[in-house]
Design a protein around this motif. Sequence first.
Motif, PDB file in Angstrom:
ATOM      1  N   LYS A  60       0.821  -1.216   0.000  1.00  0.00           N
ATOM      2  CA  LYS A  60       0.000   0.000   0.000  1.00  0.00           C
ATOM      3  C   LYS A  60       0.855   1.266   0.000  1.00  0.00           C
ATOM      4  O   LYS A  60       0.479   2.296   0.554  1.00  0.00           O
ATOM      5  CB  LYS A  60      -0.934   0.010   1.206  1.00  0.00           C
ATOM      6  CG  LYS A  60      -1.925  -1.159   1.226  1.00  0.00           C
ATOM      7  CD  LYS A  60      -2.840  -1.093   2.441  1.00  0.00           C
ATOM      8  CE  LYS A  60      -3.791  -2.277   2.496  1.00  0.00           C
ATOM      9  NZ  LYS A  60      -4.700  -2.206   3.674  1.00  0.00           N
ATOM     10  N   ASP A  61       2.003   1.181  -0.641  1.00  0.00           N
ATOM     11  CA  ASP A  61       2.885   2.337  -0.773  1.00  0.00           C
ATOM     12  C   ASP A  61       2.119   3.523  -1.374  1.00  0.00           C
ATOM     13  O   ASP A  61       1.480   3.404  -2.421  1.00  0.00           O
ATOM     14  CB  ASP A  61       4.069   1.954  -1.663  1.00  0.00           C
ATOM     15  CG  ASP A  61       5.067   3.076  -1.883  1.00  0.00           C
ATOM     16  OD1 ASP A  61       4.831   4.211  -1.427  1.00  0.00           O
ATOM     17  OD2 ASP A  61       6.101   2.807  -2.518  1.00  0.00           O
ATOM     18  N   THR A  62       2.196   4.667  -0.701  1.00  0.00           N
ATOM     19  CA  THR A  62       1.490   5.872  -1.151  1.00  0.00           C
ATOM     20  C   THR A  62       1.999   6.416  -2.484  1.00  0.00           C
ATOM     21  O   THR A  62       1.215   6.809  -3.356  1.00  0.00           O
ATOM     22  CB  THR A  62       1.620   6.983  -0.084  1.00  0.00           C
ATOM     23  OG1 THR A  62       0.930   6.589   1.100  1.00  0.00           O
ATOM     24  CG2 THR A  62       1.053   8.294  -0.579  1.00  0.00           C
ATOM     25  N   VAL A  63       3.304   6.462  -2.646  1.00  0.00           N
ATOM     26  CA  VAL A  63       3.906   7.238  -3.738  1.00  0.00           C
ATOM     27  C   VAL A  63       3.516   6.778  -5.140  1.00  0.00           C
ATOM     28  O   VAL A  63       3.294   7.630  -6.020  1.00  0.00           O
ATOM     29  CB  VAL A  63       5.440   7.295  -3.562  1.00  0.00           C
ATOM     30  CG1 VAL A  63       6.107   7.962  -4.763  1.00  0.00           C
ATOM     31  CG2 VAL A  63       5.791   8.057  -2.284  1.00  0.00           C
ATOM     32  N   PRO A  64       3.388   5.477  -5.430  1.00  0.00           N
ATOM     33  CA  PRO A  64       2.955   5.103  -6.781  1.00  0.00           C
ATOM     34  C   PRO A  64       1.558   5.602  -7.149  1.00  0.00           C
ATOM     35  O   PRO A  64       1.157   5.538  -8.317  1.00  0.00           O
ATOM     36  CB  PRO A  64       2.984   3.558  -6.731  1.00  0.00           C
ATOM     37  CG  PRO A  64       4.001   3.238  -5.699  1.00  0.00           C
ATOM     38  CD  PRO A  64       3.804   4.290  -4.650  1.00  0.00           C
ATOM     39  N   HIS A  65       0.820   6.128  -6.178  1.00  0.00           N
ATOM     40  CA  HIS A  65      -0.534   6.628  -6.435  1.00  0.00           C
ATOM     41  C   HIS A  65      -0.564   8.119  -6.780  1.00  0.00           C
ATOM     42  O   HIS A  65      -1.646   8.670  -7.030  1.00  0.00           O
ATOM     43  CB  HIS A  65      -1.427   6.370  -5.215  1.00  0.00           C
ATOM     44  CG  HIS A  65      -1.675   4.911  -4.976  1.00  0.00           C
ATOM     45  ND1 HIS A  65      -2.824   4.276  -5.388  1.00  0.00           N
ATOM     46  CD2 HIS A  65      -0.916   3.967  -4.381  1.00  0.00           C
ATOM     47  CE1 HIS A  65      -2.758   2.992  -5.057  1.00  0.00           C
ATOM     48  NE2 HIS A  65      -1.613   2.785  -4.441  1.00  0.00           N
ATOM     49  N   ILE A  66       0.607   8.758  -6.779  1.00  0.00           N
ATOM     50  CA  ILE A  66       0.665  10.193  -7.075  1.00  0.00           C
ATOM     51  C   ILE A  66       1.621  10.470  -8.244  1.00  0.00           C
ATOM     52  O   ILE A  66       2.545   9.685  -8.467  1.00  0.00           O
ATOM     53  CB  ILE A  66       1.097  10.997  -5.829  1.00  0.00           C
ATOM     54  CG1 ILE A  66       2.439  10.497  -5.298  1.00  0.00           C
ATOM     55  CG2 ILE A  66       0.024  10.948  -4.769  1.00  0.00           C
ATOM     56  CD1 ILE A  66       3.015  11.310  -4.167  1.00  0.00           C
ATOM     57  N   PRO A  67       1.409  11.565  -8.959  1.00  0.00           N
ATOM     58  CA  PRO A  67       0.171  12.340  -9.043  1.00  0.00           C
ATOM     59  C   PRO A  67      -0.989  11.463  -9.524  1.00  0.00           C
ATOM     60  O   PRO A  67      -0.786  10.469 -10.194  1.00  0.00           O
ATOM     61  CB  PRO A  67       0.492  13.434 -10.063  1.00  0.00           C
ATOM     62  CG  PRO A  67       1.988  13.491 -10.128  1.00  0.00           C
ATOM     63  CD  PRO A  67       2.446  12.093  -9.861  1.00  0.00           C
TER      64      PRO A  67
END
Length: 251
Positions: free
Chosen positions: A178-185
Amino acid sequence: KNLWLSAAAYCGASKMKSHTFKGPTSGFVVTYTFDDLKDTQGYVGYLPSDSSIYVVFRGSSSIQNWITNLQVTKTAYKGSCCGKSCQIHKGFNEAATSSFSGILNAVKSLRSKYPNYAVKCTGHSLGAALSQITAMMLKDNGITPATIYNFGQPRVGDPDYSACASSYVPTERVTHLKDTVPHIPYESWGYKHECREAYESSSTASNPQVKNCDASNCEDSSCSNQWAFKETNVDDHMLYLGLSVTCSAVS
């Protein structure tokens, strides 16, 4: 090797030439470091045991602050891959471009000494985005990188850039749970990942579970993209293949 080198980049460019590389990176030789006004840091060197030249980028020194302050403005991508039709993250592009001249010279110098060595680009987080763009620029300058391995990479450009980059440089974009960074931008802001994703569904160092995602779908809903942004976290961003992606973990 790529992950250990990416973690070592967090030690800071000024310390890389005196850094003692351990584990799978033992014997790595740093020949060039960079640290410009945009705080783009990293190093270039070679690993004899791997017969490879590496370009390694450091991620943000403050992950949470970087995520909070992330700018999403796009600009036209001027590389030969897709001409004027592609749009790329302006900040990532400027950061990669600002350090490229020195990197190119360093890679060319090593290539002249080791013509049979592969050239590889790698990085974690922000460093992964810069690694991806740099691999594109290296190919534009006559140096075709081998497969690049990036960890926890944010989205870099629009769907046109994704399609072009996916076929232009071979990429393994590793994501963790559930790593945040691949979901941004966000995709809703007009961004899309490059293929191919390798999704790690566990953090067991002795036996990490990594799934090769759909090579034709860069946003495979059975991999990282199965999670909504509100379900993600930064803790998963700092742990890959059982290794804490920090300087201390590889020192």
